[in-house]
Design a protein around this motif. Sequence first.
Motif, PDB file in Angstrom:
ATOM      1  N   ILE A  13       0.838  -1.194   0.000  1.00 41.93           N
ATOM      2  CA  ILE A  13       0.000   0.000   0.000  1.00 41.93           C
ATOM      3  C   ILE A  13       0.880   1.255   0.000  1.00 41.93           C
ATOM      4  O   ILE A  13       0.627   2.206  -0.747  1.00 41.93           O
ATOM      5  N   LYS A  14       1.933   1.254   0.795  1.00 43.14           N
ATOM      6  CA  LYS A  14       2.856   2.391   0.832  1.00 43.14           C
ATOM      7  C   LYS A  14       3.523   2.583  -0.533  1.00 43.14           C
ATOM      8  O   LYS A  14       3.605   3.693  -1.044  1.00 43.14           O
ATOM      9  N   GLU A  15       3.964   1.486  -1.132  1.00 42.63           N
ATOM     10  CA  GLU A  15       4.597   1.528  -2.462  1.00 42.63           C
ATOM     11  C   GLU A  15       3.631   2.101  -3.503  1.00 42.63           C
ATOM     12  O   GLU A  15       3.996   2.956  -4.317  1.00 42.63           O
ATOM     13  N   LEU A  16       2.383   1.634  -3.458  1.00 46.61           N
ATOM     14  CA  LEU A  16       1.390   2.112  -4.416  1.00 46.61           C
ATOM     15  C   LEU A  16       1.023   3.577  -4.184  1.00 46.61           C
ATOM     16  O   LEU A  16       0.780   4.319  -5.135  1.00 46.61           O
ATOM     17  N   ALA A  17       1.000   3.997  -2.928  1.00 45.93           N
ATOM     18  CA  ALA A  17       0.718   5.407  -2.632  1.00 45.93           C
ATOM     19  C   ALA A  17       1.799   6.294  -3.236  1.00 45.93           C
ATOM     20  O   ALA A  17       1.503   7.334  -3.840  1.00 45.93           O
ATOM     21  N   LEU A  18       3.051   5.882  -3.099  1.00 49.99           N
ATOM     22  CA  LEU A  18       4.155   6.648  -3.697  1.00 49.99           C
ATOM     23  C   LEU A  18       4.056   6.635  -5.223  1.00 49.99           C
ATOM     24  O   LEU A  18       4.293   7.648  -5.878  1.00 49.99           O
ATOM     25  N   LYS A  19       3.686   5.497  -5.794  1.00 54.20           N
ATOM     26  CA  LYS A  19       3.495   5.423  -7.249  1.00 54.20           C
ATOM     27  C   LYS A  19       2.328   6.303  -7.682  1.00 54.20           C
ATOM     28  O   LYS A  19       2.350   6.888  -8.758  1.00 54.20           O
ATOM     29  N   GLY A  20       1.314   6.383  -6.846  1.00 54.66           N
ATOM     30  CA  GLY A  20       0.179   7.248  -7.146  1.00 54.66           C
ATOM     31  C   GLY A  20       0.599   8.706  -7.225  1.00 54.66           C
ATOM     32  O   GLY A  20       0.192   9.430  -8.139  1.00 54.66           O
ATOM     33  N   ILE A  21       1.424   9.132  -6.300  1.00 49.79           N
ATOM     34  CA  ILE A  21       1.941  10.506  -6.318  1.00 49.79           C
ATOM     35  C   ILE A  21       2.783  10.728  -7.566  1.00 49.79           C
ATOM     36  O   ILE A  21       2.630  11.731  -8.272  1.00 49.79           O
ATOM     37  N   GLU A  22       3.671   9.785  -7.856  1.00 53.08           N
ATOM     38  CA  GLU A  22       4.510   9.880  -9.060  1.00 53.08           C
ATOM     39  C   GLU A  22       3.648   9.908 -10.315  1.00 53.08           C
ATOM     40  O   GLU A  22       3.883  10.707 -11.236  1.00 53.08           O
ATOM     41  N   SER A  23       2.639   9.049 -10.360  1.00 54.64           N
ATOM     42  CA  SER A  23       1.747   9.000 -11.524  1.00 54.64           C
ATOM     43  C   SER A  23       1.047  10.329 -11.741  1.00 54.64           C
ATOM     44  O   SER A  23       0.920  10.805 -12.868  1.00 54.64           O
ATOM     45  N   PHE A  24       0.590  10.919 -10.654  1.00 58.36           N
ATOM     46  CA  PHE A  24      -0.109  12.197 -10.749  1.00 58.36           C
ATOM     47  C   PHE A  24       0.809  13.273 -11.311  1.00 58.36           C
ATOM     48  O   PHE A  24       0.418  14.048 -12.192  1.00 58.36           O
ATOM     49  N   GLU A  25       2.048  13.305 -10.834  1.00 57.45           N
ATOM     50  CA  GLU A  25       3.013  14.298 -11.322  1.00 57.45           C
ATOM     51  C   GLU A  25       3.301  14.082 -12.811  1.00 57.45           C
ATOM     52  O   GLU A  25       3.357  15.041 -13.585  1.00 57.45           O
ATOM     53  N   GLU A  26       3.488  12.836 -13.208  1.00 53.92           N
ATOM     54  CA  GLU A  26       3.749  12.532 -14.620  1.00 53.92           C
ATOM     55  C   GLU A  26       2.531  12.863 -15.477  1.00 53.92           C
ATOM     56  O   GLU A  26       2.655  13.389 -16.587  1.00 53.92           O
ATOM     57  N   PHE A  27       1.343  12.564 -14.965  1.00 55.65           N
ATOM     58  CA  PHE A  27       0.106  12.863 -15.686  1.00 55.65           C
ATOM     59  C   PHE A  27      -0.044  14.367 -15.902  1.00 55.65           C
ATOM     60  O   PHE A  27      -0.440  14.807 -16.981  1.00 55.65           O
ATOM     61  N   LYS A  28       0.272  15.162 -14.888  1.00 56.00           N
ATOM     62  CA  LYS A  28       0.194  16.621 -15.033  1.00 56.00           C
ATOM     63  C   LYS A  28       1.130  17.112 -16.144  1.00 56.00           C
ATOM     64  O   LYS A  28       0.742  17.961 -16.947  1.00 56.00           O
ATOM     65  N   ILE A  29       2.328  16.565 -16.211  1.00 55.84           N
ATOM     66  CA  ILE A  29       3.285  16.928 -17.271  1.00 55.84           C
ATOM     67  C   ILE A  29       2.696  16.573 -18.631  1.00 55.84           C
ATOM     68  O   ILE A  29       2.727  17.374 -19.566  1.00 55.84           O
ATOM     69  N   ASP A  30       2.157  15.367 -18.748  1.00 51.57           N
ATOM     70  CA  ASP A  30       1.583  14.910 -20.023  1.00 51.57           C
ATOM     71  C   ASP A  30       0.405  15.775 -20.450  1.00 51.57           C
ATOM     72  O   ASP A  30       0.282  16.142 -21.623  1.00 51.57           O
ATOM     73  N   ILE A  31      -0.459  16.111 -19.515  1.00 46.00           N
ATOM     74  CA  ILE A  31      -1.635  16.913 -19.851  1.00 46.00           C
ATOM     75  C   ILE A  31      -1.221  18.321 -20.277  1.00 46.00           C
ATOM     76  O   ILE A  31      -1.787  18.883 -21.224  1.00 46.00           O
ATOM     77  N   GLU A  32      -0.223  18.876 -19.626  1.00 40.40           N
ATOM     78  CA  GLU A  32       0.278  20.197 -20.041  1.00 40.40           C
ATOM     79  C   GLU A  32       0.840  20.136 -21.461  1.00 40.40           C
ATOM     80  O   GLU A  32       0.605  21.029 -22.271  1.00 40.40           O
ATOM     81  N   ARG A  33       1.574  19.065 -21.752  1.00 42.41           N
ATOM     82  CA  ARG A  33       2.131  18.880 -23.100  1.00 42.41           C
ATOM     83  C   ARG A  33       1.009  18.766 -24.126  1.00 42.41           C
ATOM     84  O   ARG A  33       1.043  19.391 -25.189  1.00 42.41           O
ATOM     85  N   PHE A  34      -0.024  18.000 -23.801  1.00 35.06           N
ATOM     86  CA  PHE A  34      -1.142  17.832 -24.726  1.00 35.06           C
ATOM     87  C   PHE A  34      -1.935  19.128 -24.861  1.00 35.06           C
ATOM     88  O   PHE A  34      -2.372  19.489 -25.951  1.00 35.06           O
ATOM     89  N   LYS A  35      -2.107  19.834 -23.772  1.00 34.45           N
ATOM     90  CA  LYS A  35      -2.803  21.127 -23.811  1.00 34.45           C
ATOM     91  C   LYS A  35      -2.051  22.100 -24.731  1.00 34.45           C
ATOM     92  O   LYS A  35      -2.676  22.796 -25.537  1.00 34.45           O
ATOM     93  N   ASP A  36      -0.719  22.124 -24.613  1.00 39.91           N
ATOM     94  CA  ASP A  36       0.085  22.973 -25.503  1.00 39.91           C
ATOM     95  C   ASP A  36      -0.138  22.601 -26.964  1.00 39.91           C
ATOM     96  O   ASP A  36      -0.246  23.483 -27.835  1.00 39.91           O
ATOM     97  N   PHE A  37      -0.210  21.314 -27.248  1.00 40.25           N
ATOM     98  CA  PHE A  37      -0.505  20.865 -28.601  1.00 40.25           C
ATOM     99  C   PHE A  37      -1.847  21.420 -29.068  1.00 40.25           C
ATOM    100  O   PHE A  37      -1.977  21.950 -30.181  1.00 40.25           O
ATOM    101  N   LEU A  38      -2.874  21.290 -28.233  1.00 41.58           N
ATOM    102  CA  LEU A  38      -4.210  21.767 -28.607  1.00 41.58           C
ATOM    103  C   LEU A  38      -4.235  23.279 -28.836  1.00 41.58           C
ATOM    104  O   LEU A  38      -4.898  23.763 -29.763  1.00 41.58           O
ATOM    105  N   LEU A  39      -3.496  24.015 -28.021  1.00 40.19           N
ATOM    106  CA  LEU A  39      -3.495  25.463 -28.145  1.00 40.19           C
ATOM    107  C   LEU A  39      -2.731  25.956 -29.379  1.00 40.19           C
ATOM    108  O   LEU A  39      -3.000  27.044 -29.873  1.00 40.19           O
ATOM    109  N   THR A  40      -1.794  25.143 -29.851  1.00 42.39           N
ATOM    110  CA  THR A  40      -1.003  25.559 -31.019  1.00 42.39           C
ATOM    111  C   THR A  40      -1.548  24.989 -32.333  1.00 42.39           C
ATOM    112  O   THR A  40      -1.064  25.341 -33.401  1.00 42.39           O
ATOM    113  N   THR A  41      -2.524  24.109 -32.246  1.00 39.94           N
ATOM    114  CA  THR A  41      -3.123  23.508 -33.439  1.00 39.94           C
ATOM    115  C   THR A  41      -4.273  24.382 -33.912  1.00 39.94           C
ATOM    116  O   THR A  41      -5.090  24.839 -33.139  1.00 39.94           O
ATOM    117  N   LYS A  42      -4.296  24.610 -35.199  1.00 41.22           N
ATOM    118  CA  LYS A  42      -5.363  25.465 -35.748  1.00 41.22           C
ATOM    119  C   LYS A  42      -6.399  24.649 -36.461  1.00 41.22           C
ATOM    120  O   LYS A  42      -6.256  23.649 -36.982  1.00 41.22           O
TER     121      LYS A  42
END
Length: 85
Positions: A56-85
């Motif tokens: 459970i402790k291991e998964l909680a830490l992975k959950g935090i890591e996953s959230f941070e990585e997901f935020k990076i990915d979503i920002e990258r995808f958002k940038d794509f959407l904002l620059t696409t016409k």
Amino acid sequence: MGRDYHFNLLRRASVEVKDLRPSIIRKETFSLLDELRGYHHKFRHIYLYLISAEKIKELALKGIESFEEFKIDIERFKDFLLTTK
């Protein structure tokens, strides 16, 4: 929703659609989220006394890591959407 709905949703988000869009999440993020998804499924189908506190402790830490990585990915995808016409 079918049995594999969440797996398929993650998988589709991790795949680039040529000439349309990049992947929404990276393969690394997919792996982290899929591991959490898989354990959630197991967790729902076993008795609580069988759950390892260390896991459970291991998964909680992975959950935090996953959230941070997901935020990076979503920002990258958002940038794509904002620059696409």
